[in-house]
Design an enzyme around this catalytic site. Structure first.
Site, mmCIF file in Angstrom:
data_model
loop_
_atom_site.group_PDB
_atom_site.id
_atom_site.type_symbol
_atom_site.label_atom_id
_atom_site.label_comp_id
_atom_site.label_asym_id
_atom_site.label_seq_id
_atom_site.Cartn_x
_atom_site.Cartn_y
_atom_site.Cartn_z
ATOM 1 C CG ASP A 1 -26.349 -87.044 -64.869
ATOM 2 O OD1 ASP A 1 -25.149 -88.251 -64.645
ATOM 3 O OD2 ASP A 1 -27.111 -86.785 -65.614
ATOM 4 N N GLY A 2 -22.472 -88.144 -63.910
ATOM 5 C CA GLY A 2 -21.639 -88.911 -64.376
ATOM 6 C C GLY A 2 -22.296 -89.998 -65.160
ATOM 7 C CG ASP B 1 -17.703 -89.664 -51.997
ATOM 8 O OD1 ASP B 1 -18.000 -91.037 -51.537
ATOM 9 O OD2 ASP B 1 -16.956 -89.305 -52.002
ATOM 10 N NE ARG C 1 -20.692 -81.150 -55.181
ATOM 11 C CZ ARG C 1 -20.538 -81.785 -54.134
ATOM 12 N NH1 ARG C 1 -20.639 -81.099 -52.396
ATOM 13 N NH2 ARG C 1 -19.760 -82.175 -53.874
ATOM 14 N N GLY D 1 -12.735 -82.302 -53.838
ATOM 15 C CA GLY D 1 -11.674 -82.025 -54.547
ATOM 16 C C GLY D 1 -10.697 -82.909 -53.277
ATOM 17 N N GLY D 2 -10.682 -83.545 -52.328
ATOM 18 C CA GLY D 2 -9.659 -83.941 -51.694
ATOM 19 C C GLY D 2 -9.208 -85.377 -51.488
ATOM 20 C CE LYS D 3 -13.941 -90.248 -50.204
ATOM 21 N NZ LYS D 3 -14.329 -88.756 -49.351
ATOM 22 C CB CYS E 1 -20.669 -89.737 -45.796
ATOM 23 S SG CYS E 1 -20.972 -88.545 -47.200
ATOM 24 C CG ASP F 1 -19.402 -82.244 -58.211
ATOM 25 O OD1 ASP F 1 -19.056 -83.848 -57.510
ATOM 26 O OD2 ASP F 1 -20.697 -82.090 -58.343
#
Length: 476
Positions: A330-331, A345, A299, A275-277, A400, A294
């Site tokens: 599901d994205g 991301d 999560r 959740g930071g972004k 990442c 998500d």
């Protein structure tokens, strides 16, 4: 050496030898065992040394050390007191650093412009006949815009994509990991993901340079200078009960800034946990709404917890008003109204985590198939984002990982699919010039190994990342 005990049954002549094994935590057992972190390091040594060459050892050293964090100040906390306290500790406002570097670039290139123009004028003057000297025109007023300055600051032709021969020199095609796993013949291999990635297939790739990297006025992010290994203390709560700042890896900042969020934008964070972004995007004060999604229920709960820790009266003022939506899809199958900005991301090999944590490590033997299927999953998520973004909207793809397969390779596959199967068109934004203003904070990979995006590499001076990000704008 083995331990033996002699047991006597019935008669003294009967002997039974019993072997006692060492427990799992015995030093001899632990030393012999190959852990997931060891497998990850072996894989990276074999793969990334070919990609990064002599630079790999420095990146490797930084990866094996603890990463650095930045502090994203919470606009809804005690922001002025927090600024004061962090600056007392020597922390620097990242926006100020970017602005100073931008001014330095502009001043430097203006001087270069003047020197070059004087030199050219003197040469023309010397070459003209005497009777034509009086007709020499005066120097024209120079364009001192940021675009003009950055055009002359550094011009790297390696970033230009030639549609005719770009694929023939593509470095990604040279670095395909192992092609066979004994006993796992039914697994999907990484090399099979690149049937779409054919050197002989040519399609239009529109690349457009950008010259500025907008840092919103209300966004305050603090970092420590190069080489300063100081750490931020744990955040404290404000008088309203929310935390004053959020700590995150410094590399995670740029994918959000690359979205170039405008006031009133509707944003989708497709794989948002933890959740930071999403929180960072909200701190710009620009979005009209944010959908934080998500696939994992646990999560998604982490996103909910982050929001509740940083946003006062979250349920009533944010969820019920529709400013923030938390979804658990599901994205790849999200079917909603279109968005102005989408951050993709994606799940990846999380290179730094894979070298430090055995728990939930993607290099576990039980997760081989999942790891090999990552590029295909990543492509599907990015392609779905292509369909959900508005005309004129922006998609930022990020990982990442240092892997060119999961980074530029996935972008290439998704663009190729869009070209073959749809009438959608995208512009790849080359941010090389715009990112010059960030070079005092971040270290980037050599442009030779990149075609579409940008890669923050860990270094001992600024141990952020790794973070790859690529900005794409939909034009049709």
């Amino acid at each position: 050496m083995y331990s033996y005990s002699i047991l006597k049954y019935l008669t003294r002549e009967t002997k039974i030898l019993v072997r006692y094994k060492h427990p799992p935590n015995h030093w001899s057992v632990v030393r012999k065992k190959v852990h997931p972190v060891d497998k990850a390091l072996n894989h990276f040594d074999d793969f990334y040394e070919q990609v990064f060459g002599k630079n790999w050892l420095a990146i490797r050293r930084a990866l094996l050390c603890k990463n650095k964090y930045v502090a994203v100040l919470n606009y809804y906390g005690d922001i002025e007191d927090t600024k004061y306290n962090l600056e007392l500790k020597g922390a620097l406002n990242m926006r100020v650093l970017f602005d100073l570097e931008k001014s330095y670039i502009r001043e430097k290139t203006e001087n270069i412009d003047i020197v070059e123009e004087i030199s050219e004028t003197v040469q023309e003057f010397d070459n003209q006949p005497k009777d034509a000297i009086v007709e020499t025109q005066k120097l024209q007023a120079k364009d001192l815009s940021l675009k003009s300055s950055l055009e002359k600051a550094e011009y790297d032709t390696r970033r230009l994509v030639n549609v005719q021969d770009a694929l023939s020199t593509e470095i990604l095609y040279e670095f395909i990991p192992t092609t066979k796993i004994k006993g796992k013949e039914d697994f999907l291999l990484e090399s099979t993901h690149y049937k779409l990635y054919d050197q002989n297939t040519q399609f239009g790739v529109n690349v457009e340079k950008e010259y500025d990297f907008h840092f919103p006025d209300h966004l305050n992010i603090y970092c420590f200078e190069e080489g300063n290994k100081s750490e931020f203390p744990s955040p404290k709560k404000s008088i309203t009960g929310v935390y004053n700042y959020y700590l995150m890896d410094g590399g995670s900042v740029l994918p959000v800034l690359a979205l170039d969020i405008k006031p009133g934008n509707r944003i989708l964070d497709m794989c948002a946990a933890p959740g930071g972004k999403s929180l960072l995007a909200l701190q710009t004060l620009y979005p009209s709404s944010i959908v934080s999604n998500d696939i994992s229920y646990s999560r998604a709960n982490r996103i909910d917890n982050v929001y509740k820790q940083f946003l006062f009266d979250f349920d009533e003022k944010w969820l019920q008003t529709g400013k923030i939506r938390l979804t658990n899809y599901d994205g790849r199958i999200i079917e909603e109204d279109t968005f102005d900005r989408i951050l993709v991301d994606v799940p990846c090999t999380t290179d730094r985590h894979s070298l430090h944590e055995n728990d939930n490590n993607i290099f576990k033997p039980s997760r081989i198939k999942e790891r090999l299927q990552l590029p295909e999953l990543q492509r599907q998520l990015l392609f779905q984002a292509f369909k959900l973004v508005k005309i004129g909207g922006v998609v930022v793809y990020s990982t990442c990982s240092l892997s060119p397969i999961q980074n530029d390779g996935v972008v290439h596959m998704a663009l190729k699919q869009a070209w073959e199967e749809t009438n959608m068109e995208f512009i790849v934004k080359d941010l090389s010039q715009a990112l010059l203003q960030t070079k005092r904070v971040y270290e980037y990979a050599d442009a030779n190994i990149l075609r579409y995006g940008h890669l923050i590499v860990p270094s001992m001076k600024q141990n952020y990342g790794p973070t790859y990000f690529c900005k794409l704008q939909k034009i049709k």
